[in-house]
Design a protein around this motif. Structure first.
Motif, PDB file in Angstrom:
ATOM      1  N   LEU A  79       0.836  -1.201   0.000  1.00 24.18           N
ATOM      2  CA  LEU A  79       0.000   0.000   0.000  1.00 24.18           C
ATOM      3  C   LEU A  79       0.872   1.253   0.000  1.00 24.18           C
ATOM      4  O   LEU A  79       0.616   2.200  -0.764  1.00 24.18           O
ATOM      5  CB  LEU A  79      -0.917  -0.004   1.221  1.00 24.18           C
ATOM      6  N   GLU A  80       1.889   1.283   0.845  1.00 18.65           N
ATOM      7  CA  GLU A  80       2.782   2.445   0.909  1.00 18.65           C
ATOM      8  C   GLU A  80       3.497   2.662  -0.419  1.00 18.65           C
ATOM      9  O   GLU A  80       3.665   3.805  -0.871  1.00 18.65           O
ATOM     10  CB  GLU A  80       3.793   2.258   2.039  1.00 18.65           C
ATOM     11  N   ALA A  81       3.901   1.550  -1.068  1.00 19.38           N
ATOM     12  CA  ALA A  81       4.586   1.652  -2.362  1.00 19.38           C
ATOM     13  C   ALA A  81       3.647   2.235  -3.416  1.00 19.38           C
ATOM     14  O   ALA A  81       4.054   3.043  -4.259  1.00 19.38           O
ATOM     15  CB  ALA A  81       5.093   0.277  -2.800  1.00 19.38           C
ATOM     16  N   ASP A  82       2.377   1.829  -3.344  1.00 19.78           N
ATOM     17  CA  ASP A  82       1.398   2.355  -4.306  1.00 19.78           C
ATOM     18  C   ASP A  82       1.148   3.845  -4.080  1.00 19.78           C
ATOM     19  O   ASP A  82       1.049   4.622  -5.039  1.00 19.78           O
ATOM     20  CB  ASP A  82       0.091   1.577  -4.187  1.00 19.78           C
ATOM     21  N   ILE A  83       1.044   4.241  -2.811  1.00 18.76           N
ATOM     22  CA  ILE A  83       0.863   5.666  -2.487  1.00 18.76           C
ATOM     23  C   ILE A  83       2.049   6.469  -3.001  1.00 18.76           C
ATOM     24  O   ILE A  83       1.871   7.535  -3.617  1.00 18.76           O
ATOM     25  CB  ILE A  83       0.712   5.855  -0.957  1.00 18.76           C
ATOM     26  N   LYS A  84       3.263   5.956  -2.776  1.00 18.75           N
ATOM     27  CA  LYS A  84       4.466   6.655  -3.221  1.00 18.75           C
ATOM     28  C   LYS A  84       4.492   6.790  -4.740  1.00 18.75           C
ATOM     29  O   LYS A  84       4.844   7.837  -5.292  1.00 18.75           O
ATOM     30  CB  LYS A  84       5.705   5.904  -2.736  1.00 18.75           C
ATOM     31  N   ARG A  85       4.056   5.716  -5.421  1.00 20.06           N
ATOM     32  CA  ARG A  85       4.025   5.733  -6.887  1.00 20.06           C
ATOM     33  C   ARG A  85       3.028   6.779  -7.398  1.00 20.06           C
ATOM     34  O   ARG A  85       3.317   7.546  -8.325  1.00 20.06           O
ATOM     35  CB  ARG A  85       3.658   4.343  -7.403  1.00 20.06           C
ATOM     36  N   GLU A  86       1.840   6.837  -6.774  1.00 19.47           N
ATOM     37  CA  GLU A  86       0.819   7.808  -7.184  1.00 19.47           C
ATOM     38  C   GLU A  86       1.290   9.244  -6.927  1.00 19.47           C
ATOM     39  O   GLU A  86       1.058  10.140  -7.740  1.00 19.47           O
ATOM     40  CB  GLU A  86      -0.486   7.555  -6.425  1.00 19.47           C
ATOM     41  N   LEU A  87       1.946   9.457  -5.783  1.00 17.40           N
ATOM     42  CA  LEU A  87       2.463  10.794  -5.475  1.00 17.40           C
ATOM     43  C   LEU A  87       3.543  11.207  -6.472  1.00 17.40           C
ATOM     44  O   LEU A  87       3.611  12.377  -6.880  1.00 17.40           O
ATOM     45  CB  LEU A  87       3.026  10.827  -4.054  1.00 17.40           C
ATOM     46  N   LEU A  88       4.368  10.243  -6.881  1.00 17.04           N
ATOM     47  CA  LEU A  88       5.421  10.532  -7.845  1.00 17.04           C
ATOM     48  C   LEU A  88       4.826  10.890  -9.204  1.00 17.04           C
ATOM     49  O   LEU A  88       5.285  11.823  -9.871  1.00 17.04           O
ATOM     50  CB  LEU A  88       6.362   9.337  -7.978  1.00 17.04           C
ATOM     51  N   VAL A  89       3.787  10.163  -9.617  1.00 19.25           N
ATOM     52  CA  VAL A  89       3.104  10.463 -10.884  1.00 19.25           C
ATOM     53  C   VAL A  89       2.543  11.885 -10.832  1.00 19.25           C
ATOM     54  O   VAL A  89       2.647  12.652 -11.795  1.00 19.25           O
ATOM     55  CB  VAL A  89       1.970   9.448 -11.157  1.00 19.25           C
ATOM     56  N   SER A  90       1.946  12.235  -9.688  1.00 22.06           N
ATOM     57  CA  SER A  90       1.395  13.577  -9.514  1.00 22.06           C
ATOM     58  C   SER A  90       2.499  14.637  -9.579  1.00 22.06           C
ATOM     59  O   SER A  90       2.340  15.686 -10.218  1.00 22.06           O
ATOM     60  CB  SER A  90       0.668  13.672  -8.165  1.00 22.06           C
ATOM     61  N   ASN A  91       3.640  14.348  -8.926  1.00 23.00           N
ATOM     62  CA  ASN A  91       4.771  15.277  -8.956  1.00 23.00           C
ATOM     63  C   ASN A  91       5.321  15.456 -10.371  1.00 23.00           C
ATOM     64  O   ASN A  91       5.680  16.557 -10.783  1.00 23.00           O
ATOM     65  CB  ASN A  91       5.890  14.784  -8.035  1.00 23.00           C
ATOM     66  N   GLU A  92       5.391  14.345 -11.115  1.00 22.49           N
ATOM     67  CA  GLU A  92       5.903  14.405 -12.485  1.00 22.49           C
ATOM     68  C   GLU A  92       4.962  15.203 -13.381  1.00 22.49           C
ATOM     69  O   GLU A  92       5.401  15.968 -14.236  1.00 22.49           O
ATOM     70  CB  GLU A  92       6.099  12.987 -13.031  1.00 22.49           C
ATOM     71  N   ARG A  93       3.655  15.017 -13.173  1.00 25.31           N
ATOM     72  CA  ARG A  93       2.672  15.747 -13.976  1.00 25.31           C
ATOM     73  C   ARG A  93       2.770  17.247 -13.682  1.00 25.31           C
ATOM     74  O   ARG A  93       2.751  18.074 -14.594  1.00 25.31           O
ATOM     75  CB  ARG A  93       1.265  15.237 -13.668  1.00 25.31           C
ATOM     76  N   ARG A  94       2.902  17.583 -12.391  1.00 24.61           N
ATOM     77  CA  ARG A  94       3.036  18.987 -11.998  1.00 24.61           C
ATOM     78  C   ARG A  94       4.343  19.573 -12.529  1.00 24.61           C
ATOM     79  O   ARG A  94       4.369  20.717 -13.002  1.00 24.61           O
ATOM     80  CB  ARG A  94       2.964  19.106 -10.473  1.00 24.61           C
ATOM     81  N   ALA A  95       5.412  18.784 -12.494  1.00 27.13           N
ATOM     82  CA  ALA A  95       6.708  19.255 -13.000  1.00 27.13           C
ATOM     83  C   ALA A  95       6.646  19.504 -14.501  1.00 27.13           C
ATOM     84  O   ALA A  95       7.223  20.479 -15.004  1.00 27.13           O
ATOM     85  CB  ALA A  95       7.794  18.224 -12.683  1.00 27.13           C
ATOM     86  N   GLU A  96       5.929  18.641 -15.230  1.00 24.37           N
ATOM     87  CA  GLU A  96       5.789  18.812 -16.673  1.00 24.37           C
ATOM     88  C   GLU A  96       5.021  20.092 -16.992  1.00 24.37           C
ATOM     89  O   GLU A  96       5.396  20.857 -17.893  1.00 24.37           O
ATOM     90  CB  GLU A  96       5.077  17.596 -17.274  1.00 24.37           C
TER      91      GLU A  96
END
Length: 423
Positions: free
Chosen positions: A266-283
């Motif tokens: 679960l923690e790994a999935d949360i981290k993955r989703e947060l990273l996707v969100s960060n990458e989208r915001r960075a783009e």
């Protein structure tokens, strides 16, 4: 017809146009054809008077005025077309000389698309920065999930921070109820800061069934002018207190939260989703930074007509968004301590200038790089918009809307190209 062009500025052109006898005679024939439709003359039915007869029965002043209008319209259109002038607004006409049937001289001024001088738009040195996901962020998400899955257990004790309470309340100013200050069976989590400062703290310490008053003062910058800085009294009835019993963070919790076998998964999935969100915001931030840099290194005159259009659009959008939040533009300006004129100069105009420059400079890159969109890409984009907004009643078959979508598509493709050129 003779024309003389003068560039008043980078965004405005003045064309002196002289119309001769032949063109004025042609314009008079066009004017007669229009006027004869409503003309009555002896021996003829309305609208059936021959043009050759009509001139004798039409007021010379009316004919001269109609001839002038038709001559101006045709001359402006021909002059601007022949000289490849793309006007952004209807030209303003100033008549210098008019001798009916002989000569017409006038000045036509219009704003035009300016010449854009592109700066270096490849390898501009802008970097995309993707923020790392921290353990604290993962823990924060887990905490919110805990509260969502918490057991709400009714308790017989005084309310404290973190409790979920159900209350009735009535707010009064000078002994009179005010709009928006009354509710029944309202569910509130104490400490969530949903209410103005002091309200939730005033509920803490009271028990189920108690009725009590909370004396408060609204913040000076509150969006409602009537309540800003006002002293009020809320009469509150506490009906229910529930303690949130948080579930333990373990593998069982992970299974309840989703299709996860372990808490680590679960923690790994949360981290993955947060990273996707960060990458989208960075783009998105990267694209914005590229456009800002491109504007900075380019020379982009701003036509007044485009600036005014953007100012109207931004103000309209902002007014609408504030209405959705139950506020007005005047209330917003009051919280900022600005007059409308000050807001226009400090916020509205700079934002509008930035938008106009972005549109012009991206259009220039699109032209230089020959960015195009296929019919298939446009059809796909229109279909996507139809799925998203079709239920709102938008008609996607209109040429205007399809042209707008086509322009948006070209802009998106140009920005994508800019990203590729700056990786």
């Amino acid at each position: 017809m003779k024309t003389s062009i003068k560039h008043v500025s980078d965004t405005k052109v003045a064309v002196t146009i002289t119309v001769g006898k032949e063109e004025l005679n042609d314009a008079e024939q066009v004017a007669l054809t229009k006027l004869v439709k409503d003309l009555k003359a002896p021996g003829f039915r309305k609208g059936k008077v021959p043009v050759s007869v009509a001139a004798k029965h039409i007021d010379p002043n009316v004919l001269a005025e109609q001839t002038l209008n038709d001559a101006l319209s045709k001359a402006v259109s021909k002059a601007f077309t022949d000289e490849n002038i793309n006007a952004l607004n209807t030209p303003e006409v100033d008549i210098k000389k008019y001798v009916p049937g002989e000569e017409l001289e006038f000045l036509a001024e219009a704003e035009i698309l300016p010449k854009i001088t592109l700066g270096k738009y490849k390898k501009m040195g802008v970097k995309k920065v993707v923020e790392k996901v921290t353990d604290a962020e993962v823990k924060d998400v887990l905490g919110r999930m805990q509260k969502g899955l918490a057991e709400r257990k009714e308790v017989d004790r005084a309310a404290k921070d973190g409790d979920e309470v159900v209350i009735d309340f009535v707010g009064k100013k000078d002994g009179v109820e005010f709009d928006g200050g009354k509710a029944s069976d309202y569910t509130l989590t104490l400490g969530s800061q949903q209410f103005i400062p002091g309200f939730e703290e005033g509920v803490v310490g009271h028990k189920t069934g108690e009725q009590f008053d909370i004396d408060l003062t609204f913040p000076e910058n509150y969006h409602s002018k009537e309540l800003a800085g006002a002293a009020v009294t809320f009469t509150v009835t506490l009906k229910t207190i529930k303690e949130l019993v948080l579930p333990k963070l373990d593998d069982a919790f992970a299974k309840k939260a989703g299709d996860f076998k372990t808490l680590d998964a679960l923690e790994a999935d949360i981290k993955r989703e947060l990273l996707v969100s960060n990458e989208r915001r960075a783009e998105d931030n990267f694209k914005d930074a590229l456009i800002e840099k491109l504007i900075e290194v380019s020379t982009i005159p701003v036509p007044e007509v485009l600036l005014q259009d953007q100012e109207r659009s931004i103000e309209q959008d902002m007014t609408q968004n504030l209405q959705y939040q139950g506020a007005t533009l005047d209330q917003y300006l009051e919280t900022k301590g600005l007059t409308h004129e000050e807001w226009h100069e400090k916020e509205l105009k700079p934002a509008a200038i930035s938008r106009v420059k972005a549109g012009l400079v991206l259009a220039e890159v699109s032209k230089v790089e020959k960015v195009t969109a296929t019919d298939e890409e446009l059809a796909e984009k229109i279909n996507l918009y139809q799925q998203q907004y079709g239920q709102a009643g938008a008609d996607f078959t209109t040429p205007e809307l399809q042209r707008d979508i086509a322009n948006r598509l070209l802009t998106e493709k140009t920005i994508d190209l800019l990203v590729e050129l700056n990786k």
